[in-house]
Design an enzyme around this catalytic site. Structure first.
Site, PDB file in Angstrom:
ATOM      1  N   LYS A 205       0.784  -0.988  -0.017  1.00  0.00           N
ATOM      2  CA  LYS A 205      -0.112  -0.006  -0.014  1.00  0.00           C
ATOM      3  C   LYS A 205       0.888   1.238  -0.184  1.00  0.00           C
ATOM      4  CE  LYS A 205      -4.291  -2.025   1.148  1.00  0.00           C
ATOM      5  NZ  LYS A 205      -5.287  -2.268   2.227  1.00  0.00           N
ATOM      6  N   ARG A 240      -3.396 -10.317   4.550  1.00  0.00           N
ATOM      7  CA  ARG A 240      -3.651 -10.351   2.981  1.00  0.00           C
ATOM      8  C   ARG A 240      -2.660  -9.744   2.216  1.00  0.00           C
ATOM      9  NH1 ARG A 240      -6.097  -6.862  -0.759  1.00  0.00           N
ATOM     10  NH2 ARG A 240      -7.473  -7.950  -2.297  1.00  0.00           N
TER      11      ARG A 240
HETATM   12  C1  9MG Z   1      -9.832  -5.729  -1.077  1.00  0.00           C
HETATM   13  N1  9MG Z   1      -8.991  -5.185  -0.129  1.00  0.00           N
HETATM   14  C2  9MG Z   1      -7.928  -4.535  -0.439  1.00  0.00           C
HETATM   15  N2  9MG Z   1      -7.377  -4.088   0.789  1.00  0.00           N
HETATM   16  C3  9MG Z   1      -7.880  -4.797   1.777  1.00  0.00           C
HETATM   17  C4  9MG Z   1      -7.680  -4.922   3.092  1.00  0.00           C
HETATM   18  O1  9MG Z   1      -6.787  -4.066   3.638  1.00  0.00           O
HETATM   19  N3  9MG Z   1      -8.731  -5.564   3.781  1.00  0.00           N
HETATM   20  C5  9MG Z   1      -9.520  -6.536   3.277  1.00  0.00           C
HETATM   21  N4  9MG Z   1     -10.349  -7.187   3.861  1.00  0.00           N
HETATM   22  N5  9MG Z   1      -9.768  -6.333   1.992  1.00  0.00           N
HETATM   23  C6  9MG Z   1      -8.933  -5.569   1.093  1.00  0.00           C
END
Ligand code: 9MG
Length: 262
Positions: A205, A240
């Protein structure tokens, strides 16, 4: 949780797996690298992204979920969607979990999750992807995100979703500036009192690029590993990520140090 974006415009891998066959192969690779869950998404959620039509979202994700279900029935799949209709179709096609970045905003979402018996990730977001980074503001980001998630867990349980099917997520980068993201990452333990698993998504990010001085999203591996390791050390149950093999290796060491899990 490995990320499988089936979109032409996601921020770090947009267009790479827009073809269903390539996406199925990449999903299988993520599982082979050690992902316990593969998260399939057909709508970009990068800051500034425009919403995609529901028919297009279905066209992108359903063949990939079906393809993975047939070729790799061992893989646990989640569907990254804000739409109950897409969630319903995706679970029918083989997804076991709904990853909803809006925290169940669609009025029918909780009912769909209850009726299908799927798991549910409830994420916090201020605003929507199109506008969320236009000067996000909180008086106390941790308290406000915690209160939002507490209310959403309560709503899900009230709607009949079993509490052991729930996961909460503070939504790193979703309507948050650098300081908001850091405050949330430093206090991940706080979210454990919500009686749900805790998920953190920080991989590649923008705040990682800012902190590590790496502009290109796909080259933010080291910063992403630091965020994953510290999230897990502070009690996150799921991370994730894009770079599954590297994260699994880093978390093996983390787990051994923190929990004696060697
Ligand atoms: C789809 N998506 C993109 N970033 C995310 C994040 O930080 N958490 C979750 N649950 N989905 C995400």
């Amino acid at each position: 949780m490995g990320i499988l974006n089936v979109t032409p415009d996601s921020f770090s891998d947009g267009g790479l797996f827009a073809d269903a066959e390539d996406a199925v192969a990449h999903g299988a690779r993520l599982a082979d690298e050690g992902a316990d869950i593969v998260d399939v998404g057909g709508e970009s959620t990068r800051p500034g992204a425009e919403p995609v039509h529901v028919d297009e979202e279905l066209r992108r994700v359903i063949p990939v979920i079906e393809g993975l279900r047939v070729s790799r029935p061992d893989i646990v799949l989640s569907i990254d969607t804000r739409r109950s209709l897409v969630a319903n179709e995706a679970v029918a096609a083989g997804a076991a979990i709904v990853n909803d970045i809006s925290g169940g905003h669609d009025p029918a979402m909780l009912r769909v999750v209850r009726d299908t018996g799927a798991g549910l990730v409830l994420m916090h977001m201020q605003g929507d992807p199109h506008t969320m980074q236009d000067q996000p503001h909180y008086d106390d980001v941790v308290a406000e995100v915690h209160e939002f998630l507490r209310e959403r867990v309560e709503a899900a349980v009230f709607a009949g979703v079993a509490s052991d099917r729930l996961c909460v997520d503070p939504g790193i980068g979703f309507g948050k500036d650098l300081e908001h993201n850091l405050a949330l990452l430093r206090t991940i333990e706080r979210f454990h009192d919500l009686d749900a698993a805790v998920l953190v998504g920080a991989s590649r990010k923008r705040f990682i690029g800012t902190l590590s001085g790496v502009d290109e999203a796909a080259s933010r591996l080291e910063g992403s590993l630091a965020a994953a390791v510290l999230s897990v050390a502070h009690g996150a149950d799921v991370v994730r990520v894009h770079d599954v093999a590297e994260t699994v290796r880093a978390l093996g060491v983390t787990d051994a140090i923190v929990r004696g899990g060697a």
